[in-house]
Enzyme design. Structure first.
Site, PDB file in Angstrom:
ATOM      1  N   SER A  38     -13.201  17.689  -3.688  1.00  0.00           N
ATOM      2  CA  SER A  38     -13.571  16.428  -3.570  1.00  0.00           C
ATOM      3  C   SER A  38     -12.673  15.954  -2.255  1.00  0.00           C
ATOM      4  O   SER A  38     -12.696  14.816  -1.845  1.00  0.00           O
ATOM      5  CB  SER A  38     -13.016  15.553  -4.847  1.00  0.00           C
ATOM      6  OG  SER A  38     -11.729  15.579  -5.246  1.00  0.00           O
TER       7      SER A  38
ATOM      8  N   SER B 223     -10.428  21.327  -5.647  1.00  0.00           N
ATOM      9  CA  SER B 223     -10.627  20.128  -4.508  1.00  0.00           C
ATOM     10  C   SER B 223      -9.546  19.966  -3.395  1.00  0.00           C
ATOM     11  O   SER B 223      -9.750  19.356  -2.528  1.00  0.00           O
ATOM     12  CB  SER B 223     -10.540  18.709  -5.162  1.00  0.00           C
ATOM     13  OG  SER B 223     -11.683  18.601  -5.773  1.00  0.00           O
TER      14      SER B 223
HETATM   15  N1  GLN Z   1     -15.685  20.523  -7.776  1.00  0.00           N
HETATM   16  C1  GLN Z   1     -14.857  20.427  -9.041  1.00  0.00           C
HETATM   17  C2  GLN Z   1     -15.621  19.005  -9.906  1.00  0.00           C
HETATM   18  O1  GLN Z   1     -16.483  18.631  -9.280  1.00  0.00           O
HETATM   19  C3  GLN Z   1     -13.457  20.200  -8.588  1.00  0.00           C
HETATM   20  C4  GLN Z   1     -13.284  18.746  -8.368  1.00  0.00           C
HETATM   21  C5  GLN Z   1     -11.608  18.725  -8.209  1.00  0.00           C
HETATM   22  O2  GLN Z   1     -10.833  19.551  -8.111  1.00  0.00           O
HETATM   23  N2  GLN Z   1     -11.128  17.035  -8.227  1.00  0.00           N
HETATM   24  O3  GLN Z   1     -15.007  18.812 -10.897  1.00  0.00           O
END
Ligand code: GLN
Length: 491
Positions: A158, A182
């Protein structure tokens, strides 16, 4: 002045100390770069006046010999961090024009050490996503493109704005957060360095919560050394976050260049997926060879519960998200959609304010926590989480110092190319990173090579709890061997 943007943070620190340039000049160079790169949509809020004020203040302190460890260094801040007096939205419509009256602990430590804020960076809505496509401000462009193509690719998510801005030389480093990958996945997609420290290393206070038992802040930077410098300022105990750990913050930079001779590096056999692209396999082998020639010993290890990590994560994370996001009710923060009564106000606000992916997570989370399904899903996922953690503990008990894996199963993909029909296709991006959050361990992603189309690929190193220094030492070996990568400018 544009060449000032191509310095690493460590080089800029020296230039500032030697009075080769001022923080105001360095900051202005980055502000111009941001202006010229709006097509990337990396920043959702630019704060040029504040940046220049902070730069002037840093210059005055540097002149008096009172500059902190990050004095005068311009940074970008993920829009998940509360910044006092500056709009903070988590890139969700539901927060509207929310302006915090307080500063997150992590950012306040950066300002304490003299850093300069350039603005707020785009991210997936509430940090839910792997492509920065769920942001209410629209997707972020990756500064990298496939050779001979002008398709815009995602920077990962993210923390897509953080990764894109650092790779495109719009800021010298950025804050980011990592709940399931993320920090590390966008770093791998953009040839930047990202470290998720051990759970508890950085305070979560003032960071918009997604899944509190998994969320951790960390930096995205241009080099391993830069990441070490940033983490030193970001980390530390905070009585306002009961999960933050009260142990001293080491001088992470001192780990750079330390010998890795005799270190035992695990290669987990379960990470060798069926159908893994040849270039990922090759990169992994090369990384192992680089570490071996630096004197490390490579051993095969087993993490038998790996295959359950992603399904368990997609129970635990939405469960926590559904309760964390209950606070957005139209009464206390941001957006309010009126209704005939209070229930309708809640419903209208939440239906209008949350995007599709966030609504999906809230529904999954509510379902797995509901009376009839709690034991079957949530409780079982928590048990699986314990087993995943134990896999790593068993490895470390056998003397393994760190584990080497690919950071992602592929290079960056095009905007809109993945997850449209099936969200699981997007979730699979996190296959190598979620285990680390489930176990609360530190993990670093370091650029290590390119795929046949010229896109960057990263390797991940996973460490023992609170042994981030080992990751910096090993990460730098990879960086030295692989070199650093900068995208060709097209924007
Ligand atoms: N891509 C993962 C999710 O959508 C991790 C996101 C993150 O680490 N904030 O939950």
């Amino acid at each position: 002045m544009t060449d000032l943007t191509s310095l690493t943070l460590a080089e800029a620190r020296k230039g500032l100390a030697d009075k080769t340039f001022t923080s105001l000049e360095l900051t202005d160079a980055h502000l111009s770069a941001i202006e010229a790169a709006r097509v990337l949509n990396a920043f959702v809020m630019e704060t040029p006046d504040q940046a220049r004020d902070m730069a002037r203040e840093a210059d005055a302190k540097i002149a008096k010999g009172e500059g902190g460890p990050l004095a005068g260094i311009p940074l970008g801040i993920k829009d998940l961090f509360a910044t006092k007096g500056v709009r903070t939205t988590a890139c969700s419509k539901i927060l509207g024009n929310f302006v915090p009256t307080y500063e997150s602990t992590v950012t306040s430590q950066l300002w304490r050490d003299g850093a300069v804020m350039l603005g707020k960076l785009n991210n997936d809505e509430f940090a839910m996503g792997s492509a920065n496509e769920t942001s209410c401000f629209g997707p972020v462009g990756n500064p990298w493109r496939r050779e001979g193509s002008n398709t815009t690719l995602v920077p990962g998510g993210s923390s897509g704005g953080s990764a894109s801005a650092v790779a495109a030389l719009l800021c010298m480093g950025a804050t980011a957060t990592d709940t399931g990958g993320s920090i590390r996945q966008p770093a791998a997609f953009t040839a930047t360095v990202g470290i998720k420290p051990t759970y508890g290393r950085c305070s979560r206070w003032g960071i918009v919560a997604f899944a509190s038992s998994l969320d951790q802040a960390g930096p995205i930077a241009r080099s391993v050394r830069d990441a070490a410098m940033l983490l030193r300022s970001m980390a530390g105990h905070d009585p306002k976050d009961t999960t933050s750990v009260d142990i001293p913050v080491p001088d992470y930079e001192a780990a750079i260049g330390k010998s890795v001779k005799g270190m035992k590096i695990g290669i987990p056999k379960e990470y060798r997926l069926d159908g893994m692209p040849a270039e990922i396999e090759k990169l992994w082998g090369e990384g192992a060879a680089w570490l071996r020639s630096a004197g490390a010993e490579l051993v095969e290890v087993s993490l038998p519960h790996t295959k359950y990590a992603l399904p368990a994560y997609y129970i635990v994370a939405p469960a926590e998200a559904s309760s964390n996001l209950a606070r957005y009710d139209g009464v206390r923060y941001g957006l309010r959609e009126q209704g005939k009564n209070i229930i309708e106000l809640y419903e209208n606000t939440r239906a209008e304010g949350f995007g599709a992916e966030v609504r999906r997570r809230v529904m999954i989370g509510t379902y797995v926590l509901s009376a009839g399904y709690y034991d079957a899903y949530y409780l079982r996922a928590q048990k699986v989480r314990t087993l995943i953690k134990k896999d790593f503990e068993d490895c470390f008990a056998k003397g393994v110092d760190a584990i080497l894996t690919p950071a992602t199963p592929s290079a960056a993909f095009g905007i809109g190319e993945k997850g449209g029909a099936d969200p699981v296709e997007m979730y699979l991006n996190d296959i190598f990173t979620v285990t680390v959050n489930m176990a609360g361990l530190p993990g670093i992603a370091v650029p290590a090579g390119k795929d046949p189309q010229g896109l960057p690929l990263g390797l991940q190193l996973i460490g023992r709890p609170f042994e981030e220094e080992t990751l910096f030492s090993l990460g730098e070996v990879i960086e030295q061997a692989a070199g650093r990568f900068t995208p060709a400018r097209w924007w």
